[in-house]
Design a protein around this motif. Structure first.
Motif, PDB file in Angstrom:
ATOM      1  N   TRP A  22       0.821  -1.208   0.000  1.00 53.26           N
ATOM      2  CA  TRP A  22       0.000   0.000   0.000  1.00 53.26           C
ATOM      3  C   TRP A  22       0.855   1.258   0.000  1.00 53.26           C
ATOM      4  CZ3 TRP A  22      -4.629  -0.897  -1.511  1.00 53.26           C
ATOM      5  CH2 TRP A  22      -5.242  -2.107  -1.213  1.00 53.26           C
ATOM      6  N   ILE A  23       2.028   1.191   0.607  1.00 51.16           N
ATOM      7  CA  ILE A  23       2.919   2.348   0.613  1.00 51.16           C
ATOM      8  C   ILE A  23       3.390   2.670  -0.802  1.00 51.16           C
ATOM      9  CG2 ILE A  23       5.200   3.170   1.334  1.00 51.16           C
ATOM     10  CD1 ILE A  23       4.751   1.659   3.975  1.00 51.16           C
ATOM     11  N   GLY A  26       0.298   3.863  -2.864  1.00 52.39           N
ATOM     12  CA  GLY A  26      -0.121   5.186  -2.409  1.00 52.39           C
ATOM     13  C   GLY A  26       0.874   6.264  -2.795  1.00 52.39           C
ATOM     14  N   THR A  27       2.159   5.942  -2.759  1.00 52.07           N
ATOM     15  CA  THR A  27       3.180   6.906  -3.150  1.00 52.07           C
ATOM     16  C   THR A  27       3.046   7.290  -4.607  1.00 52.07           C
ATOM     17  OG1 THR A  27       4.726   6.042  -1.496  1.00 52.07           O
ATOM     18  CG2 THR A  27       5.664   7.300  -3.314  1.00 52.07           C
ATOM     19  N   ILE A  29       0.266   7.205  -6.476  1.00 54.59           N
ATOM     20  CA  ILE A  29      -0.931   8.034  -6.642  1.00 54.59           C
ATOM     21  C   ILE A  29      -0.638   9.463  -6.189  1.00 54.59           C
ATOM     22  CG2 ILE A  29      -3.292   8.420  -5.845  1.00 54.59           C
ATOM     23  CD1 ILE A  29      -3.146   6.160  -7.797  1.00 54.59           C
ATOM     24  N   LEU A  30       0.040   9.612  -5.060  1.00 57.70           N
ATOM     25  CA  LEU A  30       0.358  10.936  -4.530  1.00 57.70           C
ATOM     26  C   LEU A  30       1.291  11.699  -5.471  1.00 57.70           C
ATOM     27  CD1 LEU A  30       0.160  12.972  -2.208  1.00 57.70           C
ATOM     28  CD2 LEU A  30       2.086  11.803  -1.124  1.00 57.70           C
ATOM     29  N   LEU A 131      -4.432  -0.592 -10.379  1.00 56.73           N
ATOM     30  CA  LEU A 131      -3.804   0.686 -10.053  1.00 56.73           C
ATOM     31  C   LEU A 131      -4.016   1.703 -11.165  1.00 56.73           C
ATOM     32  CD1 LEU A 131      -1.923   2.484  -8.358  1.00 56.73           C
ATOM     33  CD2 LEU A 131       0.010   1.427  -9.555  1.00 56.73           C
TER      34      LEU A 131
END
Length: 282
Positions: A22-23, A26-27, A29-30, A131
C-alpha cells in the motif's frame, strides 16, 4: 488450473495484508497528483510558471488539467518515476520470498512450482491493471473539480482515448513490475533487487542514451531498451504542449513501442517463472 487460481488468491491476500504494498501504490498516486495537477495548478493560479512548469503559458497549463487531457497526463510520469516504484513492488514481491524463506515453504508444501509462481505473476498483473484504473478515475475526478472551479466545460475524452490511456499505463507499469520480479528472482534478495533495478531505471539507461548521442554504434541498442520503449509509448499520447516530463520520449512509434514492451513483458514473466521453478531454494 485450480492450483493456479488458489495461488493467485493467496498471493493477492498476501499483497493486501502487506504494508509495503500500500505504501508503494499510495506513493505513486500521490506523486501522480502532485506533479500532474498540484504544481500546474499552483503555477496557473499564481501566474508564476517560470519554475514549476518550465514557463508554459497559462492556457496550456489549463488545458493539461482538464478531463479531456487525462489519458495523456496520467501516463506521463509512468515511464520513469511510476515505473521505478512498480519495479520496487515487483522486486519486493518476489525477492522477499527468499529473505523470509516463504518460497521454501510454498514450493515444498503448497501447489506445483508453476502454479505458485504463476499466481505471483498474475497477481502482479491484476494489481497493475487495478492501479491504472484507480489512477485514471482519481485523475478524472481532480480534473473535473479543476474544470468546474475555473468555469471550463466538463468534456470527457473519447472512449477510445480512455481505453488507449488505460492500455498504455497498464503496459508500461506491467513491464516495469515484471522487470522488478525477474531481478528479484535473479538476486534472491529484495534489497539487492531494488537497488539494481533503481540504478538501471534512473541512471544506466539515461547514461547510455547520452552516450548514444556521441557514439552512434550503440544507438540501435538504446532505442530498444525498456525505458526508451516505455517513454516512447507514453510520449505517443501527447497531444497538448506542456512541460517536458523526464523519461517521456519520441524515439519509437506507438506500434513499435507496444511490440517491444510486449516482448519484454513476455521475457520477464517467463524468466521469473523459469528461474524460480528450476533453481534450488537453498
Amino acid at each position: 488450473m485450480t492450483d493456479l487460481l488458489a495461488s493467485t488468491r493467496a498471493e493477492l491476500l498476501r499483497l493486501r495484508k502487506w504494508p509495503a504494498f500500500w505504501i508503494v501504490l499510495g506513493t505513486w498516486i500521490l506523486l501522480n497528483l502532485t506533479f500532474a495537477y498540484l504544481f500546474n495548478y499552483l503555477a496557473y493560479t499564481t501566474g508564476d510558471s517560470s519554475r514549476m512548469s518550465d514557463g508554459q503559458p497559462r492556457e496550456v497549463l489549463l488545458q493539461l488539467m482538464l478531463p479531456s487531457a487525462v489519458p495523456e497526463v496520467f501516463t506521463q510520469g509512468m515511464a520513469m518515476f511510476g515505473g521505478a516504484l512498480m519495479l520496487v513492488l515487483g522486486a519486493l514481491a518476489v525477492g522477499s520470498g527468499y529473505g523470509w524463506g516463504s518460497w521454501k515453504t510454498v514450493l515444498t508444501q503448497g501447489p506445483s512450482r508453476a502454479a505458485a509462481i504463476g499466481g505471483v505473476v498474475i497477481s502482479l498483473a491484476l494489481t497493475v491493471i487495478a492501479l491504472v484504473a484507480v489512477a485514471f478515475v482519481i485523475d478524472t475526478g481532480v480534473a473535473a473539480l479543476i474544470a468546474s472551479t475555473e468555469g471550463q466545460p466538463l468534456t470527457l475524452p473519447a472512449v477510445s482515448r480512455i481505453l488507449l490511456g488505460i492500455l498504455t499505463g497498464s503496459v508500461i507499469l506491467g513491464m516495469w513490475t515484471l522487470a522488478g520480479a525477474v531481478i528479484g528472482a535473479i538476486a534472491r534478495s529484495p534489497a539487492l533487487a531494488v537497488g539494481l533495478g533503481l540504478v538501471w531505471v534512473l541512471v544506466v539507461e539515461n547514461l547510455l542514451r547520452g552516450v548514444a548521442g556521441i557514439f552512434s554504434p550503440i544507438k540501435t541498442l538504446t532505442d530498444y531498451m525498456p525505458g526508451t520503449a516505455a517513454g516512447s509509448l507514453a510520449g505517443s499520447l501527447r497531444t497538448t504542449g506542456g512541460p517536458a516530463t523526464p523519461g517521456v520520449l519520441d524515439v519509437l512509434t506507438r506500434t513499435e513501442s507496444l511490440i517491444v514492451l510486449a516482448a519484454y513483458i513476455a521475457a520477464f514473466a517467463a524468466g521469473t517463472v523459469l528461474l524460480i521453478r528450476r533453481r534450488d531454494m537453498v
